[in-house]
Design a protein around this motif. Structure first.
Motif, mmCIF file in Angstrom:
data_model
loop_
_atom_site.group_PDB
_atom_site.id
_atom_site.type_symbol
_atom_site.label_atom_id
_atom_site.label_comp_id
_atom_site.label_asym_id
_atom_site.label_seq_id
_atom_site.Cartn_x
_atom_site.Cartn_y
_atom_site.Cartn_z
ATOM 1 N N MET A 51 55.142 38.702 50.332
ATOM 2 C CA MET A 51 53.978 39.527 50.012
ATOM 3 C C MET A 51 53.024 38.741 49.135
ATOM 4 S SD MET A 51 53.767 43.226 48.084
ATOM 5 C CE MET A 51 54.192 42.566 46.473
ATOM 6 N N ALA A 52 51.788 38.615 49.550
ATOM 7 C CA ALA A 52 50.793 37.848 48.798
ATOM 8 C C ALA A 52 50.302 38.642 47.586
ATOM 9 C CB ALA A 52 49.615 37.508 49.696
ATOM 10 N N THR A 53 49.948 37.919 46.529
ATOM 11 C CA THR A 53 49.288 38.502 45.363
ATOM 12 C C THR A 53 47.964 37.785 45.187
ATOM 13 O OG1 THR A 53 51.388 39.041 44.291
ATOM 14 C CG2 THR A 53 49.423 38.931 42.886
ATOM 15 N N ILE A 54 46.876 38.540 45.221
ATOM 16 C CA ILE A 54 45.530 37.974 45.211
ATOM 17 C C ILE A 54 44.805 38.457 43.958
ATOM 18 C CG2 ILE A 54 43.347 37.807 46.470
ATOM 19 C CD1 ILE A 54 45.065 38.665 48.984
ATOM 20 N N VAL A 55 44.270 37.530 43.173
ATOM 21 C CA VAL A 55 43.547 37.866 41.949
ATOM 22 C C VAL A 55 42.050 37.738 42.209
ATOM 23 C CG1 VAL A 55 43.173 37.325 39.524
ATOM 24 C CG2 VAL A 55 45.458 37.072 40.518
ATOM 25 N N LEU A 56 41.339 38.851 42.172
ATOM 26 C CA LEU A 56 39.887 38.837 42.303
ATOM 27 C C LEU A 56 39.264 38.617 40.925
ATOM 28 C CD1 LEU A 56 39.263 41.877 44.705
ATOM 29 C CD2 LEU A 56 39.905 39.514 45.261
ATOM 30 N N GLY A 57 38.219 37.798 40.868
ATOM 31 C CA GLY A 57 37.604 37.489 39.580
ATOM 32 C C GLY A 57 38.372 36.429 38.827
ATOM 33 N N ALA A 58 38.978 35.488 39.560
ATOM 34 C CA ALA A 58 39.838 34.478 38.942
ATOM 35 C C ALA A 58 39.059 33.399 38.208
ATOM 36 C CB ALA A 58 40.736 33.844 39.997
ATOM 37 N N GLN A 59 37.729 33.467 38.226
ATOM 38 C CA GLN A 59 36.931 32.515 37.452
ATOM 39 C C GLN A 59 36.342 33.153 36.195
ATOM 40 O OE1 GLN A 59 34.476 31.257 40.786
ATOM 41 N NE2 GLN A 59 35.593 29.323 40.952
ATOM 42 N N GLY A 60 36.760 34.394 35.925
ATOM 43 C CA GLY A 60 36.380 35.050 34.681
ATOM 44 C C GLY A 60 37.432 34.813 33.605
ATOM 45 N N LYS A 61 37.248 35.419 32.434
ATOM 46 C CA LYS A 61 38.156 35.164 31.316
ATOM 47 C C LYS A 61 39.575 35.628 31.616
ATOM 48 C CE LYS A 61 34.917 35.079 27.424
ATOM 49 N NZ LYS A 61 34.528 35.748 26.148
ATOM 50 N N LEU A 62 39.740 36.908 31.929
ATOM 51 C CA LEU A 62 41.078 37.429 32.140
ATOM 52 C C LEU A 62 41.663 36.945 33.460
ATOM 53 C CD1 LEU A 62 41.027 41.105 30.803
ATOM 54 C CD2 LEU A 62 41.834 39.025 29.689
ATOM 55 N N GLY A 63 40.860 36.993 34.523
ATOM 56 C CA GLY A 63 41.345 36.526 35.811
ATOM 57 C C GLY A 63 41.718 35.059 35.781
ATOM 58 N N GLY A 64 40.900 34.244 35.101
ATOM 59 C CA GLY A 64 41.196 32.817 34.987
ATOM 60 C C GLY A 64 42.485 32.562 34.233
ATOM 61 N N SER A 65 42.706 33.327 33.162
ATOM 62 C CA SER A 65 43.941 33.177 32.404
ATOM 63 C C SER A 65 45.147 33.550 33.262
ATOM 64 C CB SER A 65 43.889 34.051 31.148
ATOM 65 O OG SER A 65 45.099 33.974 30.429
ATOM 66 N N LEU A 66 45.039 34.643 34.010
ATOM 67 C CA LEU A 66 46.153 35.054 34.874
ATOM 68 C C LEU A 66 46.497 33.963 35.883
ATOM 69 C CD1 LEU A 66 45.422 38.814 35.685
ATOM 70 C CD2 LEU A 66 47.104 37.877 34.080
ATOM 71 N N ILE A 67 45.477 33.394 36.506
ATOM 72 C CA ILE A 67 45.732 32.359 37.512
ATOM 73 C C ILE A 67 46.324 31.104 36.884
ATOM 74 C CG2 ILE A 67 44.509 30.676 38.963
ATOM 75 C CD1 ILE A 67 45.229 33.194 40.439
ATOM 76 N N ARG A 68 45.847 30.719 35.707
ATOM 77 C CA ARG A 68 46.424 29.530 35.048
ATOM 78 C C ARG A 68 47.914 29.733 34.770
ATOM 79 N NH1 ARG A 68 41.338 29.697 32.551
ATOM 80 N NH2 ARG A 68 42.117 30.810 30.705
#
Length: 288
Positions: free
Chosen positions: A1-18
C-alpha cells in the motif's frame, strides 16, 4: 500500500518526507517543483492528478496555508480538501489523513482540549480548518469516501512561530521577546518534535476501522515557552537571547491538547526534559 505525502516541499510535509527517507519507509512525495517524486500543480483538472491517488493507498495532505484573507484560506484549506476527498474516492484511495490544528478550539478556559470539545476558532486560519473538518465529516457519510483521519496538531518544534521568531533574532544578533504574566509565569503550550510527529503519523497510516477519526497530536506533557527557548538556545540557535515583556491582553496562559485518545492508538514519547528532546530533533531535522 502506497503512502503519498502532498505538500512535501512545505515545512511539515518536507520534514515528514525527510524522516520517511531516513527510515526507508518508502513514502512518495508530491510538490510543485523538481525534487518531488510527483510534480503536480494542485489543479484537479490537470491530467497528472491520477498520479496522486493510487488505489488502496493512504494520502497524507500537508497542503495548507496559515496566512491570507478569508478567500485565500478557504481556497487552500477548504475547497482544495473537498476536491481532494472526492478525487480520492473516485480513485479508490483507502485512507486520507488531513492536517488540522489546535487553532480550531480557540482560547478555551485553561482545561485540556479533548476531541469532543466544541470548536470556537478565533482566527481566520482556525475558522478555515474548522470548515475543512465540517467538509470531511459530511463526505465521510457517503459510501465511497475513503476513511479520514483528522489530525488536530499542536505546535511542531521547528515549524512553529516561536522558531521563526527565534531564527530571525538569532540571525540579527538581537534579543527576542518572551511574554510573561504578572505572576512571572509564561504561556504553556502543547508541542511535539518533528521526529515524533513522523513516528505518530506513520503509526496512523493504516486504514482505521471507523470512517472518521479525529485525534489531537502532541506530546503528553505541555511545555512553558521559556523552557522551549532555553532548549532552542542549547541545541539550535547558539547565544539566542530574549527579554521579558508583559503578555499582551488576550493571550491565553494555557492552550493544551489532551492526548488520551491518541495514547490509545500510539505509544507517545515522554521525557522529563522534553523541550531538550524536541529541540534536538529540530537540529537533526536541519541536518537531514
Amino acid at each position: 500500500m502506497a503512502t503519498i505525502v502532498l505538500g512535501a516541499q512545505g515545512k511539515l510535509g518536507g520534514s515528514l518526507i525527510r524522516h520517511a527517507r531516513r527510515a526507508q519507509a518508502g513514502w512518495v512525495s508530491q510538490g510543485r517543483s523538481a525534487g518531488a517524486d510527483i510534480v503536480w500543480s494542485g489543479d484537479f483538472d490537470a491530467a497528472e492528478t491520477g498520479l496522486i491517488a493510487a488505489k488502496d493507498s493512504t494520502v497524507i495532505n500537508m497542503i495548507g496555508s496559515a496566512n491570507g484573507d478569508t478567500a485565500a484560506l478557504t481556497a487552500i484549506n477548504v475547497t482544495f480538501v473537498e476536491s481532494l476527498l472526492k478525487h480520492c474516492a473516485s480513485a479508490g484511495v483507502a485512507h486520507v489523513i488531513l492536517a488540522s490544528s489546535v487553532a480550531v478550539y480557540g482560547a478555551g478556559d485553561g482545561a485540556d482540549f479533548e476531541e469532543s470539545a466544541a470548536l470556537s476558532p478565533l482566527t481566520p486560519y482556525g475558522i478555515s480548518k474548522a470548515r475543512m473538518e465540517d467538509v470531511a465529516r459530511g463526505l465521510t457519510d457517503t459510501a465511497d469516501c475513503p476513511a479520514v483521519t483528522i489530525l488536530r496538531i499542536g505546535n511542531v518544534a521547528g515549524a512553529d512561530a516561536l522558531t521563526r521568531i527565534a531564527a530571525t533574532h538569532h540571525g540579527k544578533g538581537s534579543p527576542m521577546t518572551l511574554h510573561r504574566y504578572p505572576d512571572g509565569s509564561v504561556p504553556v503550550r502543547s508541542y511535539i518534535g518533528p521526529a515524533d510527529l513522523f513516528d505518530v503519523i506513520r503509526t496512523l497510516v493504516p486504514r482505521p476501522a471507523e470512517p472518521l477519526r479525529i485525534l489531537n497530536i502532541a506530546a503528553p506533557t505541555p511545555v512553558p515557552l521559556d523552557r522551549v527557548l532555553v532548549a532552542y538556545r542549547d541545541h539550535v540557535f547558539p547565544d539566542l537571547k530574549w527579554d521579558d515583556a508583559p503578555t499582551p491582553t488576550g493571550v491565553p496562559p494555557r492552550v493544551v491538547l489532551s492526548t488520551d485518545a491518541l495514547q490509545r492508538v500510539v505509544s507517545l514519547p515522554w521525557d522529563a526534559d522534553y523541550p531538550a528532546e524536541m529541540a534536538g530533533q529540530v537540529a537533526q531535522d536541519h541536518a537531514l
